[in-house]
Design a protein around this motif. Structure first.
Motif, PDB file in Angstrom:
ATOM      1  N   LEU B 261       0.830  -1.171   0.019  1.00  0.00           N
ATOM      2  CA  LEU B 261      -0.139  -0.153  -0.055  1.00  0.00           C
ATOM      3  C   LEU B 261       0.878   1.136   0.039  1.00  0.00           C
ATOM      4  O   LEU B 261       0.202   2.353   0.026  1.00  0.00           O
ATOM      5  CB  LEU B 261      -0.800  -0.080   1.405  1.00  0.00           C
ATOM      6  N   GLY B 262       1.987   0.994  -0.094  1.00  0.00           N
ATOM      7  CA  GLY B 262       3.044   2.116  -0.095  1.00  0.00           C
ATOM      8  C   GLY B 262       3.472   2.877   1.101  1.00  0.00           C
ATOM      9  O   GLY B 262       3.861   4.119   1.147  1.00  0.00           O
ATOM     10  N   CYS B 263       2.916   2.117   2.488  1.00  0.00           N
ATOM     11  CA  CYS B 263       3.206   3.151   3.514  1.00  0.00           C
ATOM     12  C   CYS B 263       4.675   3.290   3.688  1.00  0.00           C
ATOM     13  O   CYS B 263       4.897   4.659   4.457  1.00  0.00           O
ATOM     14  CB  CYS B 263       2.796   2.153   4.975  1.00  0.00           C
ATOM     15  N   GLY B 264       5.457   2.594   3.416  1.00  0.00           N
ATOM     16  CA  GLY B 264       7.060   2.931   3.383  1.00  0.00           C
ATOM     17  C   GLY B 264       7.493   4.249   2.602  1.00  0.00           C
ATOM     18  O   GLY B 264       8.577   4.637   3.073  1.00  0.00           O
ATOM     19  N   ALA B 265       6.559   4.670   1.800  1.00  0.00           N
ATOM     20  CA  ALA B 265       7.061   5.861   1.170  1.00  0.00           C
ATOM     21  C   ALA B 265       7.213   7.028   2.463  1.00  0.00           C
ATOM     22  O   ALA B 265       7.901   8.246   2.096  1.00  0.00           O
ATOM     23  CB  ALA B 265       6.051   6.552   0.099  1.00  0.00           C
ATOM     24  N   CYS B 266       6.355   7.039   3.337  1.00  0.00           N
ATOM     25  CA  CYS B 266       6.355   8.159   4.340  1.00  0.00           C
ATOM     26  C   CYS B 266       6.922   7.518   5.799  1.00  0.00           C
ATOM     27  O   CYS B 266       7.672   8.364   6.385  1.00  0.00           O
ATOM     28  CB  CYS B 266       5.040   8.541   4.629  1.00  0.00           C
ATOM     29  N   HIS B 267       6.854   6.070   6.057  1.00  0.00           N
ATOM     30  CA  HIS B 267       7.233   5.709   7.355  1.00  0.00           C
ATOM     31  C   HIS B 267       8.425   4.613   7.252  1.00  0.00           C
ATOM     32  O   HIS B 267       8.480   4.085   6.059  1.00  0.00           O
ATOM     33  CB  HIS B 267       5.897   5.031   7.939  1.00  0.00           C
ATOM     34  N   ARG B 268       9.340   4.792   8.169  1.00  0.00           N
ATOM     35  CA  ARG B 268      10.429   4.125   8.086  1.00  0.00           C
ATOM     36  C   ARG B 268      10.056   2.854   9.096  1.00  0.00           C
ATOM     37  O   ARG B 268       9.584   3.193  10.174  1.00  0.00           O
ATOM     38  CB  ARG B 268      11.663   4.855   8.778  1.00  0.00           C
ATOM     39  N   VAL B 269      10.561   1.597   8.663  1.00  0.00           N
ATOM     40  CA  VAL B 269      10.644   0.495   9.783  1.00  0.00           C
ATOM     41  C   VAL B 269      11.799   0.025   9.426  1.00  0.00           C
ATOM     42  O   VAL B 269      12.124  -0.486   8.423  1.00  0.00           O
ATOM     43  CB  VAL B 269       9.336  -0.331   9.332  1.00  0.00           C
ATOM     44  N   MET B 276      10.823   8.884   5.049  1.00  0.00           N
ATOM     45  CA  MET B 276      11.360   9.720   6.246  1.00  0.00           C
ATOM     46  C   MET B 276      10.201  10.756   6.463  1.00  0.00           C
ATOM     47  O   MET B 276      10.495  11.907   7.351  1.00  0.00           O
ATOM     48  CB  MET B 276      12.607  10.466   5.599  1.00  0.00           C
ATOM     49  N   LEU B 277       9.191  11.055   5.769  1.00  0.00           N
ATOM     50  CA  LEU B 277       8.269  12.083   5.693  1.00  0.00           C
ATOM     51  C   LEU B 277       7.476  12.028   7.108  1.00  0.00           C
ATOM     52  O   LEU B 277       6.989  12.835   7.488  1.00  0.00           O
ATOM     53  CB  LEU B 277       7.295  12.064   4.676  1.00  0.00           C
ATOM     54  N   GLY B 278       7.108  10.748   7.570  1.00  0.00           N
ATOM     55  CA  GLY B 278       6.298  10.661   8.706  1.00  0.00           C
ATOM     56  C   GLY B 278       6.719  10.005   9.640  1.00  0.00           C
ATOM     57  O   GLY B 278       7.997   9.884   9.675  1.00  0.00           O
ATOM     58  N   PRO B 279       6.082   9.823  11.027  1.00  0.00           N
ATOM     59  CA  PRO B 279       6.882   9.176  12.014  1.00  0.00           C
ATOM     60  C   PRO B 279       7.422   7.603  11.824  1.00  0.00           C
ATOM     61  O   PRO B 279       6.913   7.107  11.052  1.00  0.00           O
ATOM     62  CB  PRO B 279       5.569   8.918  13.024  1.00  0.00           C
ATOM     63  N   ASP B 280       8.521   7.656  12.282  1.00  0.00           N
ATOM     64  CA  ASP B 280       9.261   6.133  12.306  1.00  0.00           C
ATOM     65  C   ASP B 280       8.387   5.204  13.165  1.00  0.00           C
ATOM     66  O   ASP B 280       7.687   5.546  14.174  1.00  0.00           O
ATOM     67  CB  ASP B 280      10.555   6.399  12.986  1.00  0.00           C
ATOM     68  N   ALA B 331      -4.405  -7.025   9.326  1.00  0.00           N
ATOM     69  CA  ALA B 331      -2.967  -7.758   9.145  1.00  0.00           C
ATOM     70  C   ALA B 331      -1.739  -6.684   9.684  1.00  0.00           C
ATOM     71  O   ALA B 331      -0.989  -6.668  10.209  1.00  0.00           O
ATOM     72  CB  ALA B 331      -2.786  -8.408   7.836  1.00  0.00           C
ATOM     73  N   ILE B 332      -2.185  -5.509   8.828  1.00  0.00           N
ATOM     74  CA  ILE B 332      -1.019  -4.419   9.151  1.00  0.00           C
ATOM     75  C   ILE B 332      -0.911  -4.026  10.585  1.00  0.00           C
ATOM     76  O   ILE B 332      -0.095  -3.965  11.184  1.00  0.00           O
ATOM     77  CB  ILE B 332      -1.417  -3.196   8.284  1.00  0.00           C
ATOM     78  N   SER B 333      -2.186  -3.958  11.237  1.00  0.00           N
ATOM     79  CA  SER B 333      -2.179  -3.309  12.613  1.00  0.00           C
ATOM     80  C   SER B 333      -1.527  -4.353  13.587  1.00  0.00           C
ATOM     81  O   SER B 333      -0.798  -4.260  14.315  1.00  0.00           O
ATOM     82  CB  SER B 333      -3.529  -2.987  13.032  1.00  0.00           C
ATOM     83  N   ALA B 334      -1.819  -5.631  13.072  1.00  0.00           N
ATOM     84  CA  ALA B 334      -1.279  -6.705  14.008  1.00  0.00           C
ATOM     85  C   ALA B 334       0.420  -6.811  13.825  1.00  0.00           C
ATOM     86  O   ALA B 334       0.866  -6.880  14.746  1.00  0.00           O
ATOM     87  CB  ALA B 334      -1.815  -8.307  13.356  1.00  0.00           C
ATOM     88  N   TRP B 335       0.579  -6.527  12.462  1.00  0.00           N
ATOM     89  CA  TRP B 335       2.025  -6.667  12.525  1.00  0.00           C
ATOM     90  C   TRP B 335       2.822  -5.492  13.126  1.00  0.00           C
ATOM     91  O   TRP B 335       4.046  -5.587  13.968  1.00  0.00           O
ATOM     92  CB  TRP B 335       2.345  -6.492  11.016  1.00  0.00           C
ATOM     93  N   LEU B 336       2.211  -4.248  12.864  1.00  0.00           N
ATOM     94  CA  LEU B 336       3.002  -3.139  13.737  1.00  0.00           C
ATOM     95  C   LEU B 336       2.760  -3.339  15.057  1.00  0.00           C
ATOM     96  O   LEU B 336       3.827  -2.877  15.962  1.00  0.00           O
ATOM     97  CB  LEU B 336       1.826  -1.669  13.384  1.00  0.00           C
ATOM     98  N   TRP B 337       1.814  -3.808  15.733  1.00  0.00           N
ATOM     99  CA  TRP B 337       1.700  -4.193  17.164  1.00  0.00           C
ATOM    100  C   TRP B 337       2.643  -5.078  17.658  1.00  0.00           C
ATOM    101  O   TRP B 337       3.083  -4.896  18.945  1.00  0.00           O
ATOM    102  CB  TRP B 337       0.220  -4.349  17.451  1.00  0.00           C
ATOM    103  N   SER B 338       3.141  -5.675  16.712  1.00  0.00           N
ATOM    104  CA  SER B 338       3.988  -6.869  16.833  1.00  0.00           C
ATOM    105  C   SER B 338       5.645  -6.268  17.192  1.00  0.00           C
ATOM    106  O   SER B 338       6.505  -6.980  17.688  1.00  0.00           O
ATOM    107  CB  SER B 338       4.304  -7.982  15.862  1.00  0.00           C
ATOM    108  N   LEU B 339       5.567  -5.135  16.498  1.00  0.00           N
ATOM    109  CA  LEU B 339       6.868  -4.463  16.524  1.00  0.00           C
ATOM    110  C   LEU B 339       7.337  -3.712  17.951  1.00  0.00           C
ATOM    111  O   LEU B 339       6.856  -2.595  18.141  1.00  0.00           O
ATOM    112  CB  LEU B 339       7.181  -3.365  15.317  1.00  0.00           C
ATOM    113  N   LYS B 340       7.731  -4.551  18.889  1.00  0.00           N
ATOM    114  CA  LYS B 340       7.821  -4.251  20.301  1.00  0.00           C
ATOM    115  C   LYS B 340       9.247  -3.531  20.518  1.00  0.00           C
ATOM    116  O   LYS B 340      10.118  -3.894  19.722  1.00  0.00           O
ATOM    117  CB  LYS B 340       7.801  -5.153  21.301  1.00  0.00           C
TER     118      LYS B 340
END
Lengths: 128, 340, 843
Positions: B261-269, B276-280, B331-340
């Motif tokens: 979905l292109g989330c990585g264009a703004c967010h770094r993981v 780099m445009l949005g929150p890490d 799925a995305i939210s579960a994955w993000l939630w797993s990034l502790k």
């Protein structure tokens, strides 16, 4: 009796405050430019007085002398005025007495204000 | 002069009452929350708290005395009221000149001590404010070659060690304020400001933007987590390591959807996407809130945020992804939630 | 003149001829019906002004109620963020610019002539124009809310948030253009007030006998003269940045967002005292009456007013303690902030001592004054707290400051205003307002105010920032906010009670007042009509009505100065500024459509600029200027009557020109305003150089050649010389030579301007390139604007010359043009020296 001209009359009343204003503008300008240009280096002594701060102290001393002179002058003139008032006075005389009292009291106020503005130079780091 | 010394007569009990009042005020204040200047958890806030208490007590006593005098002036018979111009000279000139001179000497001393917090051995953290979130970097920390550790909307600092926040702004003027730790400092485009902090009490403190910065100024908060030094070192060491391939296929699907979905264009993981445009989002699951304090963090809240960030925080730069469907969102939210 | 001895003869022998009073009444009769909008008399314009300011107070107050409703509970969604942000911006802007400053000026317009026993303010048509511009502009500003086009950048309008990038809509322009031009009417009011106080005092009222309110208004007007140009310049710079992309505030091109803050707060802090001092002046007038005792420490109070005026210009950074300015610089401002506390202390203790020495009579004004004392002292003490830099780092931009500023502004200005409304209302319609309603209103307002704003101190210290449209629960803010909301509504109920009381009185209810119902000692309580007092009293003390109990009767019988209208037109006595000796009889203009239409067209012009109808806006712009010339044309009549007897054996001329003319004074004051604006532009130049020396030209190579400087200087000097030559020619009534001199001067000034512009253009300078380019271009634009005004004024003067309305003994118009002209040449010279020499000295 000739009419007193307004501008010298006003300037006599306001002189102490004008000195305060000039002092304030000068110390703010000196410190602002000194910090912007990194001239605070070379601070020394227990309170770290920077060269710019020494300049500020110099300006303050000059302002204090000026205000002190205004104070003494105004007090002397007010003294003289009191004698006139004892003799009855007149609208013109009343206004002049008032202006002299005002100049003396204003000089007292300006003296304290200049001292207060100078106080932090000895206490606060110039640019941190 | 003798006339004025009589003033202590009626004023004495009044001052006592005022002191009691001030104490009551202070105790009322003591029950402040995680964002209160009245419950200091750091050196700077504690110094200012002391100053505040002096100001409150002095102010209360002065106020009570002046009001008592005014009341007496109104009620007393004209002949009974002592003095005339003496009140103006004593109360209006001598008292403020003396009290304010003392106050300034004290105040400038505090200013000098607060300016000294920080210094060369402090931990430097760079905070850049954006409309309406906080980009946080620890230069020199994190995995080698990453240009320093990056996080967002939370600042983790060690207790007992001076920290220097080096702050600026990317768009408009903001101001960083963590009332329990220190006063605020503005974040101004083109300026770099510094704020020294020395946290003394571990805990979670809340900070918030204090300079009006547009539509969502109200929803621009962050947490400051103060850890004991050893736990802070552990936290640092656990940051920015390459993420292992998720064991759970659902989490892997979430990551893939995130990229698709292109989330990585703004967010770094870290190791996955480098926007780099949005929150890490490298450790999104470990944070307390979503959207800089807009929502409390959790898997459902994350899904809701991604689906409709424009509802939760209208005007922010994150589009609403509702149309992608519940499956992808979960799925995305579960994955993000797993990034502790 | 000597002090009148008891039993000394009155200036005008009694009894007076019967037709004298009739003539006086006839020439001062206000226009009736719809033509009331052509009225210019201070009694009528003053009431219009006060009424309009009250209307805007209510409107801005309703916005506050909506905001308090939104904040009553956490997470509320009554108002969305966009609406809330517009509301708080319009609330703050409206209260400061459309209510507080106009209100204090309005009260002055209404009260000052009566207090000085002058027939009117010296420039009635200017007052009327200022009012109508404000009226139409203010209405348009509030209406922007209806179209979702209201500004939303806060009343302080900090860029970059308000710049073109982050506020692309016309919302910000509504603030910049709408408020910017209303400031012009504040300046017009200030000029009026300065000249009125200094030149239209009654004979014998030397400066030491000027009532405290007169001093307060004089200081306020002086502060407007030096403070408002800063905000006008700031507004101009931001609007120009938005339209032409000249980067004054953009860091990446050498600008600095902090420049705005310096200019804005250089205005913004004095602004607080511009609002407070007149209110303190009103209190100093009411307290002696309430206590029936002369004000104790009168001279100290005057000193306090003047001292506040000065020190308040050393406070502006006190709004910028958190911006990262060097600590020592902050400390200077902290010290000045402490210094300004002393004058406040002087006044508070003077009032208390006066109340103590006198016998206090309780009344509604007394209640409001005492409520003021309570609230203002508390607000003053929290003011000392926020003046302490470290404390302010916590309190700044938190609800603590919201509490503080409302304590000083509502306490310091709104409570005295309500006291004043109750106290001076009998001057409006001869009736007293209701004691019962007034008492109820006071307690509702006093209780509601403290319930609304006292908790905010705590809300702020518990970390709640200002200007948030919502907040989360459980941070310790919930109950405090709810209490504030309840308090705000209670306060509003009190305001409603006052409005009801006023409505009741306007509809003809309520007790009739005696001529001096409170037994006050000052001149406004003499029997009054539209022309103020029947005759203008000779004054020899601070409380003439107390010291000469027979004065009202003498004055009403026409026993003092100017008991009629000897030239059968509106006129008043102009006296000397220090000793108040009669100098001449000033004819005063009467009703005219010009001021009303000029105000309307000025507002229309700026409204069209706001909505970007640039070409169309020229039409109302030209019309507005035409209206001004229309109303001026019949003025400056020359010595059309022989010197007149005004009583006391004094015969004064009806026309004076040169430095003694009130018109010369007004122009001098205007030039002070203008010079301050120019100084603000020079400050901009120096400030941006300090911040961004890298965008300044590195050396002479990047600067215009030095001969261009020489040419420019020579041309400005020649233009000034040509005007001086014209002036001499006029003095000898050599009209063709004068016209030739002016035309030649205009050509020379035009050539000077062209030389200056081409000099800078020759280096490839563009306004949008850098902060340097922007600043230089702005200085050139400002000078060009002056040249344009000079051309207009010169054209008007030449037209009068052609119409035979200019002569050696009728040259006030010419002198005004000459003053402005010579100022323009001096400003051009100063500008050139800075532009050419400063970079050479520092480069």
């Amino acid at each position: 009796m000739t009419e007193r001209s307004f501008v010298p009359f006003l300037l006599e009343m306001l002189a102490p405050f004008l000195v305060w204003g000039a002092h304030f503008g000068a110390v703010y300008g000196i410190n602002g430019i000194a910090c912007a240009r990194g001239l605070d280096a070379g601070a020394s002594g227990p309170v770290g007085i920077a060269p710019a701060s020494l300049a500020i102290l110099g300006v303050s001393a000059a302002a204090l002398v000026a205000v002190g002179w205004l104070l003494v002058r105004a007090l002397r003139r007010a003294q003289a005025g009191r004698q006139h008032r004892a003799e009855g006075g007149s609208p013109g005389r009343d206004a002049v007495d008032f202006a002299r009292w005002f100049a003396a009291a204003g000089a007292g106020a300006a003296l304290i204000a200049v001292l207060w503005v100078t106080l932090p130079v000895l206490q606060v780091p110039a640019c941190a | 002069m003798t006339r004025r010394s009589r003033r202590t007569g009626p004023v004495g009990p009044m001052a006592l009452r005022a002191g009691v009042l001030a104490a009551a005020l202070a105790s009322l204040a003591a029950c402040g929350g995680p964002q209160s200047a009245l419950t200091p958890g750091g050196r700077s806030a504690a110094e200012i708290h002391d100053l505040s208490m002096i100001l409150f007590v002095g102010g209360t006593v002065t106020f009570a005395a002046v009001m008592a005098l005014a009341l007496y002036a109104v009620l007393a018979a004209p002949g009974r009221f002592p003095g005339a111009r003496g009140w103006v000279l004593g109360g209006g000139i001598a008292f403020p000149v003396i009290a304010l001179t003392a106050l300034q000497v004290y105040e400038f001393g505090i200013a000098r001590r607060l300016a000294a917090i920080g210094g060369p051995d402090a931990l430097r953290i760079e905070v850049t404010a954006h409309m309406w979130w906080w980009d946080v970097r620890y230069p020199g920390a994190g995995a080698p070659g990453t240009g320093g550790l990056r996080t967002a909307n939370e600042i983790v600092i060690p207790a007992g060690r001076p920290v220097e926040l080096v702050v600026s702004a990317a768009d408009v003027i903001h101001s960083i304020w963590i009332p329990s730790l220190a006063g605020k400092i503005d974040m101004i485009p083109g300026h770099v400001n510094r704020l020294g902090i020395l946290a003394e009490r571990p805990g979670v403190y809340r900070g918030q933007c204090a300079e009006y910065c547009g539509a969502q100024h109200a929803l621009m908060a962050f947490d400051v987590v103060v850890e004991p030094p050893d736990r802070f070192e552990a936290w640092l060491a656990a940051r920015n390591r390459h993420l292992p391939e998720p064991a759970d296929p659902r989490l892997a699907a979430g990551r893939d959807a995130f990229l698709r979905l292109g989330c990585g264009a703004c967010h770094r993981v870290y190791g996955v996407a480098s926007g780099m445009l949005g929150p890490d989002l490298t450790h999104m699951g470990a944070r307390g809130t979503i959207g800089a304090g807009a929502l409390a963090n959790g898997p459902e809240a994350l899904a809701g945020w991604i689906a409709d960030a424009q509802h939760a925080k209208p005007g922010n730069a994150m589009p609403s992804y509702g149309p992608v469907g519940a499956e992808a969102l979960d799925a995305i939210s579960a994955w993000l939630w797993s990034l502790k | 003149m000597t002090r009148p001895q008891p039993g000394s003869p009155l200036p005008s022998p009694l009894p007076r001829p019967a037709e004298e009073l009739e003539t006086l009444r006839r020439v001062w009769r206000p226009p009736g019906g719809l033509a009331i909008v052509t009225a210019v008399n201070n009694n009528i314009i003053g009431l219009f002004y006060i009424g309009t300011a009250l209307l805007f107070f209510v409107m801005a107050g309703l916005l506050a109620l909506a905001m308090r409703a939104q904040l009553a509970v956490p997470g509320n969604d009554l108002l969305d963020h966009g609406t809330y942000n517009q509301f708080f911006t319009v609330h703050g802007t409206g209260m400061m610019f459309l209510f507080a400053v106009p209100m204090v000026e309005a009260i002055g317009v209404f009260l000052l002539p009566a207090m000085l026993a002058a027939r009117d303010l010296p420039f009635p048509r200017l007052s009327a124009f200022a009012f109508w511009a404000y009226f139409f502009g203010g209405i348009a500003f509030f209406c922007s809310l209806l179209f979702d086009a209201a500004p939303d950048g806060g009343w302080f309008m900090y860029p970059p948030l308000t710049g073109a990038r982050f506020s692309p809509g016309i919302n910000a322009d509504f603030w910049l253009l709408g408020i910017g031009f209303i400031e012009i009417s504040a300046i017009a009011g200030a000029i009026e007030i300065v000249v009125g106080i200094l030149r239209t005092r009654p004979p014998g009222m030397s400066l030491d006998k000027l009532p405290v309110y007169g001093w307060a208004m004089l200081v306020m007007a002086g502060m407007i003269i030096f403070a408002f140009p800063a905000v006008i310049v700031a507004t101009l710079l931001l609007e120009v940045e938005r339209v032409f992309a000249w980067p004054f505030f953009q860091a990446e091109l050498g600008g600095d967002p902090l420049l705005w803050q310096h200019l804005f707060w250089f205005f913004g802090h004095p602004e607080v005292y511009i609002i407070f001092l007149p209110a303190a002046g009103l209190v100093s007038m009411m307290v002696p009456t309430i206590a029936q005792h002369p004000l104790i420490g009168h001279r100290l109070i005057v000193l306090a007013l003047v001292g506040t005026g000065f020190f308040s210009f050393g406070l502006w950074v006190h709004h910028m303690f958190a911006t990262g300015i060097p600590s020592l610089s902050l400390s200077f401002f902290s010290a000045a902030s402490m210094a300004v506390a002393v004058p406040a202390g002087i006044q508070v203790f003077s009032w208390i001592a006066t109340l103590g020495r006198g016998r206090v009579r309780m009344s509604v004004p007394a209640l409001f004054v005492l409520g003021f004392l309570f609230i203002f002292v508390l607000g003053g003490l929290t003011g000392v707290m926020v003046a302490a830099v470290p404390f302010d780092w916590q309190a700044h931009d938190s609800y603590f400051v919201v509490a503080h500023l409302h304590y000083v502004l509502i306490g310091g200005m709104v409570f005295p205003m309500f006291a004043a409304i109750y106290y001076w209302w009998p001057m409006v319609n001869g009736r007293l307002l209701s004691k019962r309603l007034g008492t109820a209103a006071f307690w509702l307002m006093f209780g509601g105010f403290n319930l609304a704003f006292f908790p905010m101190h705590l809300t702020g210290l518990r970390g709640m920032p200002r200007r948030v449209y919502t907040y989360p629960p459980d941070l310790g803010w919930d109950w405090l906010n709810l209490a504030s909301t309840v308090g705000a509504f209670v306060f509003a109920a009190g305001v409603l009670a006052v409005l009801a009381d006023i409505a009741r009185s306007v509809l003809g209810h309520g007790e009739r007042a005696s001529p001096n119902p409170w037994r006050a000692g000052t001149l406004e309580w003499l029997p009054n009509e539209y022309f103020a007092t029947r005759s203008i009293p000779r004054v020899s003390s601070l409380y003439p009505l107390w010291d000469a109990p027979d004065l009202p009767r003498q004055v009403e019988a026409g026993g003092h100065f100017l008991p009629g209208a000897p030239t059968r037109r509106r006129e008043t006595i102009v006296t000397s500024p220090v000793e108040a000796r009669p100098q001449y009889l000033m004819p005063m203009p009467g009703p005219h459509w010009g001021p009303f239409l000029a105000g309307l067209f000025t507002a229309a012009h700026f409204l069209m600029l706001t909505v970007q109808l640039y070409t169309l806006s020229i039409v109302p712009g030209v019309l507005a200027i035409a209206m001004v010339f229309w109303w001026l044309w019949e003025l400056d009549k020359g010595e059309d009557f022989p010197p007149q007897d005004i009583g006391g054996g004094i015969r004064v001329p009806v026309y004076v020109q040169g430095p003694r003319s009130h018109s010369w004074w007004a122009m001098a004051v205007l030039l002070l305003v203008d010079g301050t604006a120019f100084a603000c532009l020079l400050f901009t130049y120096l400030f941006l150089w300090t911040v961004s020396p890298d965008v300044w030209p590195a050396g002479p190579a990047a600067l215009p050649a030095i001969w261009r400087l020489a040419a420019g200087l020579a041309l400005w000097a020649a233009a000034a010389g040509a005007m001086a030559w014209a002036s001499r020619a006029l003095a000898q009534d050599r009209h063709w030579r004068m016209r030739l001199g002016m035309l030649l001067g205009l050509v020379l000034a035009g050539a000077a301007m062209a030389t200056d512009v081409t000099a800078q253009v020759s280096t490839g300078l563009r306004g949008s390139d850098s902060a340097y380019g922007a600043t230089v271009s702005m200085l050139l634009a400002y000078q060009s604007f002056h040249l344009a005004v000079t051309v207009l004024m010169a054209g008007y003067t030449l037209a009068r010359s052609a119409a035979g309305r200019l002569a050696a003994r009728r040259r006030v118009t010419f002198d005004n043009t000459m003053l402005f002209w010579q100022y323009t040449c001096a400003q051009g010279t100063a500008m050139l020296l800075v532009l050419h020499l400063f970079p050479r000295l520092t480069g």
